[in-house]
Design a protein around this motif. Structure first.
Motif, PDB file in Angstrom:
ATOM      1  N   VAL A 114       0.867  -1.176   0.000  1.00  0.00           N
ATOM      2  CA  VAL A 114       0.000   0.000   0.000  1.00  0.00           C
ATOM      3  C   VAL A 114       0.902   1.223   0.000  1.00  0.00           C
ATOM      4  O   VAL A 114       1.962   1.230   0.646  1.00  0.00           O
ATOM      5  CB  VAL A 114      -0.948   0.038   1.215  1.00  0.00           C
ATOM      6  N   ALA A 115       0.486   2.242  -0.719  1.00  0.00           N
ATOM      7  CA  ALA A 115       1.266   3.468  -0.794  1.00  0.00           C
ATOM      8  C   ALA A 115       0.333   4.659  -0.904  1.00  0.00           C
ATOM      9  O   ALA A 115      -0.543   4.679  -1.775  1.00  0.00           O
ATOM     10  CB  ALA A 115       2.219   3.424  -1.988  1.00  0.00           C
ATOM     11  N   ASP A 116       0.498   5.619  -0.018  1.00  0.00           N
ATOM     12  CA  ASP A 116      -0.223   6.885  -0.145  1.00  0.00           C
ATOM     13  C   ASP A 116       0.661   7.838  -0.942  1.00  0.00           C
ATOM     14  O   ASP A 116       1.809   8.091  -0.567  1.00  0.00           O
ATOM     15  CB  ASP A 116      -0.528   7.469   1.233  1.00  0.00           C
ATOM     16  N   VAL A 117       0.129   8.355  -2.023  1.00  0.00           N
ATOM     17  CA  VAL A 117       0.964   9.079  -2.981  1.00  0.00           C
ATOM     18  C   VAL A 117       0.327  10.391  -3.429  1.00  0.00           C
ATOM     19  O   VAL A 117      -0.894  10.557  -3.394  1.00  0.00           O
ATOM     20  CB  VAL A 117       1.244   8.210  -4.233  1.00  0.00           C
ATOM     21  N   ASP A 118       1.191  11.316  -3.842  1.00  0.00           N
ATOM     22  CA  ASP A 118       0.789  12.458  -4.642  1.00  0.00           C
ATOM     23  C   ASP A 118       1.095  12.072  -6.084  1.00  0.00           C
ATOM     24  O   ASP A 118       2.190  11.560  -6.378  1.00  0.00           O
ATOM     25  CB  ASP A 118       1.573  13.707  -4.267  1.00  0.00           C
ATOM     26  N   ALA A 119       0.134  12.300  -6.975  1.00  0.00           N
ATOM     27  CA  ALA A 119       0.304  11.839  -8.346  1.00  0.00           C
ATOM     28  C   ALA A 119      -0.273  12.839  -9.330  1.00  0.00           C
ATOM     29  O   ALA A 119      -1.100  13.691  -8.980  1.00  0.00           O
ATOM     30  CB  ALA A 119      -0.356  10.473  -8.536  1.00  0.00           C
ATOM     31  N   SER A 120       0.174  12.729 -10.567  1.00  0.00           N
ATOM     32  CA  SER A 120      -0.363  13.556 -11.640  1.00  0.00           C
ATOM     33  C   SER A 120      -0.650  12.656 -12.833  1.00  0.00           C
ATOM     34  O   SER A 120      -0.216  11.504 -12.891  1.00  0.00           O
ATOM     35  CB  SER A 120       0.618  14.663 -12.028  1.00  0.00           C
ATOM     36  N   GLY A 121      -1.386  13.186 -13.777  1.00  0.00           N
ATOM     37  CA  GLY A 121      -1.780  12.406 -14.937  1.00  0.00           C
ATOM     38  C   GLY A 121      -3.290  12.392 -15.076  1.00  0.00           C
ATOM     39  O   GLY A 121      -4.023  12.791 -14.168  1.00  0.00           O
ATOM     40  N   SER A 122      -3.767  11.890 -16.191  1.00  0.00           N
ATOM     41  CA  SER A 122      -5.207  11.930 -16.473  1.00  0.00           C
ATOM     42  C   SER A 122      -6.026  11.112 -15.494  1.00  0.00           C
ATOM     43  O   SER A 122      -7.203  11.390 -15.263  1.00  0.00           O
ATOM     44  CB  SER A 122      -5.471  11.444 -17.908  1.00  0.00           C
ATOM     45  N   THR A 123      -5.433  10.079 -14.900  1.00  0.00           N
ATOM     46  CA  THR A 123      -6.187   9.240 -13.972  1.00  0.00           C
ATOM     47  C   THR A 123      -6.089   9.722 -12.525  1.00  0.00           C
ATOM     48  O   THR A 123      -6.714   9.139 -11.639  1.00  0.00           O
ATOM     49  CB  THR A 123      -5.705   7.776 -14.043  1.00  0.00           C
ATOM     50  N   ALA A 124      -5.327  10.785 -12.284  1.00  0.00           N
ATOM     51  CA  ALA A 124      -5.298  11.382 -10.945  1.00  0.00           C
ATOM     52  C   ALA A 124      -6.425  12.401 -10.850  1.00  0.00           C
ATOM     53  O   ALA A 124      -6.236  13.558 -10.472  1.00  0.00           O
ATOM     54  CB  ALA A 124      -3.949  12.044 -10.696  1.00  0.00           C
ATOM     55  N   ASN A 125      -7.610  11.941 -11.212  1.00  0.00           N
ATOM     56  CA  ASN A 125      -8.765  12.838 -11.395  1.00  0.00           C
ATOM     57  C   ASN A 125      -9.805  12.716 -10.299  1.00  0.00           C
ATOM     58  O   ASN A 125     -10.948  13.147 -10.456  1.00  0.00           O
ATOM     59  CB  ASN A 125      -9.415  12.562 -12.751  1.00  0.00           C
ATOM     60  N   GLY A 126      -9.436  12.090  -9.184  1.00  0.00           N
ATOM     61  CA  GLY A 126     -10.373  12.001  -8.075  1.00  0.00           C
ATOM     62  C   GLY A 126     -11.357  10.859  -8.168  1.00  0.00           C
ATOM     63  O   GLY A 126     -12.370  10.859  -7.474  1.00  0.00           O
ATOM     64  N   GLU A 127     -11.070   9.864  -8.996  1.00  0.00           N
ATOM     65  CA  GLU A 127     -11.943   8.700  -9.120  1.00  0.00           C
ATOM     66  C   GLU A 127     -11.163   7.432  -8.778  1.00  0.00           C
ATOM     67  O   GLU A 127      -9.942   7.445  -8.647  1.00  0.00           O
ATOM     68  CB  GLU A 127     -12.520   8.604 -10.528  1.00  0.00           C
ATOM     69  N   VAL A 128     -11.909   6.331  -8.628  1.00  0.00           N
ATOM     70  CA  VAL A 128     -11.296   5.032  -8.384  1.00  0.00           C
ATOM     71  C   VAL A 128     -10.887   4.425  -9.727  1.00  0.00           C
ATOM     72  O   VAL A 128     -11.678   4.403 -10.671  1.00  0.00           O
ATOM     73  CB  VAL A 128     -12.262   4.085  -7.649  1.00  0.00           C
ATOM     74  N   HIS A 129      -9.666   3.933  -9.798  1.00  0.00           N
ATOM     75  CA  HIS A 129      -9.177   3.259 -10.998  1.00  0.00           C
ATOM     76  C   HIS A 129      -8.597   1.907 -10.599  1.00  0.00           C
ATOM     77  O   HIS A 129      -7.824   1.815  -9.635  1.00  0.00           O
ATOM     78  CB  HIS A 129      -8.103   4.091 -11.696  1.00  0.00           C
ATOM     79  N   ILE A 130      -8.948   0.882 -11.331  1.00  0.00           N
ATOM     80  CA  ILE A 130      -8.414  -0.459 -11.108  1.00  0.00           C
ATOM     81  C   ILE A 130      -7.772  -0.914 -12.404  1.00  0.00           C
ATOM     82  O   ILE A 130      -8.422  -0.956 -13.451  1.00  0.00           O
ATOM     83  CB  ILE A 130      -9.509  -1.448 -10.677  1.00  0.00           C
ATOM     84  N   SER A 131      -6.488  -1.235 -12.328  1.00  0.00           N
ATOM     85  CA  SER A 131      -5.719  -1.582 -13.533  1.00  0.00           C
ATOM     86  C   SER A 131      -5.227  -3.017 -13.448  1.00  0.00           C
ATOM     87  O   SER A 131      -4.555  -3.401 -12.488  1.00  0.00           O
ATOM     88  CB  SER A 131      -4.531  -0.626 -13.669  1.00  0.00           C
ATOM     89  N   PHE A 132      -5.567  -3.804 -14.467  1.00  0.00           N
ATOM     90  CA  PHE A 132      -5.095  -5.177 -14.576  1.00  0.00           C
ATOM     91  C   PHE A 132      -4.068  -5.262 -15.696  1.00  0.00           C
ATOM     92  O   PHE A 132      -4.226  -4.657 -16.758  1.00  0.00           O
ATOM     93  CB  PHE A 132      -6.243  -6.136 -14.888  1.00  0.00           C
ATOM     94  N   ASP A 133      -3.015  -6.019 -15.443  1.00  0.00           N
ATOM     95  CA  ASP A 133      -2.038  -6.305 -16.466  1.00  0.00           C
ATOM     96  C   ASP A 133      -1.610  -7.747 -16.269  1.00  0.00           C
ATOM     97  O   ASP A 133      -1.946  -8.372 -15.258  1.00  0.00           O
ATOM     98  CB  ASP A 133      -0.838  -5.353 -16.362  1.00  0.00           C
ATOM     99  N   SER A 134      -0.866  -8.281 -17.213  1.00  0.00           N
ATOM    100  CA  SER A 134      -0.406  -9.662 -17.060  1.00  0.00           C
ATOM    101  C   SER A 134       0.430  -9.777 -15.788  1.00  0.00           C
ATOM    102  O   SER A 134       1.431  -9.074 -15.628  1.00  0.00           O
ATOM    103  CB  SER A 134       0.424 -10.073 -18.276  1.00  0.00           C
ATOM    104  N   SER A 135      -0.025 -10.603 -14.898  1.00  0.00           N
ATOM    105  CA  SER A 135       0.673 -10.849 -13.630  1.00  0.00           C
ATOM    106  C   SER A 135       0.882  -9.584 -12.807  1.00  0.00           C
ATOM    107  O   SER A 135       1.831  -9.486 -12.034  1.00  0.00           O
ATOM    108  CB  SER A 135       2.030 -11.534 -13.885  1.00  0.00           C
ATOM    109  N   ASP A 136       0.001  -8.604 -12.964  1.00  0.00           N
ATOM    110  CA  ASP A 136       0.115  -7.397 -12.165  1.00  0.00           C
ATOM    111  C   ASP A 136      -1.262  -6.782 -11.977  1.00  0.00           C
ATOM    112  O   ASP A 136      -2.172  -6.998 -12.788  1.00  0.00           O
ATOM    113  CB  ASP A 136       1.055  -6.387 -12.828  1.00  0.00           C
TER     114      ASP A 136
END
Length: 505
Positions: free
Chosen positions: A188-210
């Protein structure tokens, strides 16, 4: 030597809510915690709709919502491609006043609850540790170690173990904690972030083995939860740079700063018992499970509110001690159900095989997007996530059926022209609801016993929600339906109360 009605061990959200609800009902409590202050990190993050509904009883909901961050949507990604954007608002808005996922870090949450409790005259006693206790002769003698190293005996009618997964209270009682620990390590990591997905919503990202989930608690700030795929003996010494960034990179997320990072193993366990004599287990002391769905803290809060009104009734002589047995019966079933559900989801997220990768990355996001276009599926999933589907139908305090509502159900929420039927539920008290026309006999029964009677003119919306015209619903102090009666027959209510040994005046 000190005395109180209830000694609460542990000042996390579960213990603080128990102390608040008991104090509000006139019960003398003492709450201790071995730590020097509230947790410094944002462990549990999500406050679900059912918790916010219950928080209205102490005027907490608005403060929590104002301090937290509403996540309007959950976004699913697979290999860097947006696959589905799931919004609960269209469906949830017909089911609850709180049709969103609220992210509110636990450290802030605890501080708010502790401040509210102190405003009621009860202060958390920090650096105070339970070192032992004896349950005998209708009371518990608790041995405490105080901040200066001295010891004290505290006499209490009941002791509540809200002291976490390693609960000394549970160990002292030698209560089994059946289950196991998953092999996988999470970070778990609490972070400051930028980018289009740092938009105040929940994002769940799946990748191969990640896999990684981003829970936003402000625009540009949030918590990352991910999986350490390879087994490492030194997992507790990993840093943010050591874990895979593939899934978060696929979110086009730039990490500007890491404010906190930790790794942990996930357990799934339920205590064999939630009550032993005058001692109770609540929250993580009674059940732990995977963080999938953010259910843990909310379930512990549910434990506390379920137990609080029962303890208050027994201590005031309005119910027999046997009423407290219903706490275990009602809450242990929910804990077991929750562990089973989160276990299946956890297994899906963490399974390692070619088929599992294809299912997560190719199939599941598409199916999720299609399923959420179906109203009934969307409603079903929202009810599960928000905990508004939890009920005590099989419990010893639940009786009767009127239309779609059974004893033990959460009362359906109906909003009509700005006046919803949850407004009376802000009172921690027994009450009767009639949707339609009340009979004189029902008014007389309520008046003679000091039970508030709330009447709502019948509308089609009430029927759609599952309520019956001119039926009577007896509600418990925790807002669940105790008795659903198709006919307004006072003798049914008298028989119910006599069966439970409850007096209302």
């Amino acid at each position: 030597m000190t005395e109180q009605d209830v000694l609460i061990v542990g000042a996390g959200p579960t213990g603080l809510v128990l102390a608040l609800w008991l104090t509000a009902q006139g019960v003398k409590v003492r709450i201790i915690d071995k730590n020097s202050g509230p947790g410094p990190t944002s462990r549990a993050m999500v406050v679900h709709a059912r918790t916010l509904e219950l928080y209205c009883q102490l005027d907490l909901a608005s403060a929590v919502i104002e301090a937290g961050h509403r996540n309007p949507s959950v976004n699913l990604w697979a290999k860097g491609r947006a696959k589905a954007r799931i919004s609960f608002s269209p469906t949830g808005a017909t089911l609850t006043p709180y049709p969103f996922v609220l992210v509110y870090p636990q450290d802030h949450h605890e501080r708010l609850l502790a401040a509210r409790l102190e405003a009621l005259g009860v202060k958390v006693e920090r650096q105070t540790e339970l070192v032992g206790f004896q349950d005998a002769d209708g009371r518990v003698s608790a041995h405490l170690r105080l901040p200066d190293g001295s010891e004290e005996v505290s006499i209490t009618r009941y002791l509540a173990g809200c002291d976490g997964a390693r609960s000394p209270v549970r160990h002292k009682l030698a209560i089994g904690f059946a289950g196991s620990t998953y092999n996988q390590t999470f970070y778990v990591a609490d972070v400051d972030a930028s980018g289009s997905t740092a938009n105040g919503e929940v994002h769940i990202s799946f990748d191969s083995s990640d896999f990684v989930a981003l829970l936003a608690y402000a625009r540009g700030r949030g918590r990352l939860i991910g999986l350490v795929r390879d087994e490492r003996e030194n997992a507790d010494r990993l840093t943010f740079e050591d874990v895979s960034h593939r899934a978060m990179d696929r979110l086009r997320l730039t990490i500007e700063r890491v404010n906190w990072f930790s790794t942990y193993r996930v357990h799934h366990r339920v205590a064999d018992r939630f009550r032993h004599g005058h001692v109770f287990l609540l929250g993580d002391a009674a059940h732990v499970h995977s963080p999938v769905g953010g259910q843990g803290m909310n379930t512990g809060i549910g434990d506390a509110i379920n137990l609080a009104w029962k303890l208050a009734a027994v201590l005031k002589g309005q119910a027999p001690d046997s009423l407290l047995d219903s706490y275990e019966h009602e809450r242990i079933r929910i804990a077991r159900q929750l562990v089973a559900t989160t276990d299946r989801l956890f297994t899906f997220v963490t399974a390692e095989s070619r088929f599992a990768d294809v299912s997560r990355v190719e199939i599941a996001p598409i199916l999720a997007g299609l399923a959420f276009r179906i109203g009934r599926v969307r409603e079903f999933l929202f009810r599960i996530l928000s905990q508004t589907q939890l009920n005590y139908r099989s419990g010893p305090l639940s009786r009767g059926t009127a239309a779609g509502v059974k004893g033990g159900d959460r009362l359906p929420w109906v909003d009509m022209a700005g006046r919803d039927n949850y407004q009376p539920l802000t009172a921690i008290t027994w009450q009767v609801h009639v949707y339609g026309t009340p009979r004189d006999e029902m008014r007389d029964w309520c008046g003679a016993r000091g039970v508030p009677l709330h009447v709502f003119p019948w509308t089609r919306a009430h029927g759609t929600a599952g309520l019956a015209a001119d039926a009577a619903y007896l509600l418990r102090p925790d807002t669940y339906v105790a008795l659903a009666a198709e006919k307004q027959a006072p003798e049914l209510f008298d028989a119910y109360l006599a069966e439970q040994g409850i007096t209302l005046s």
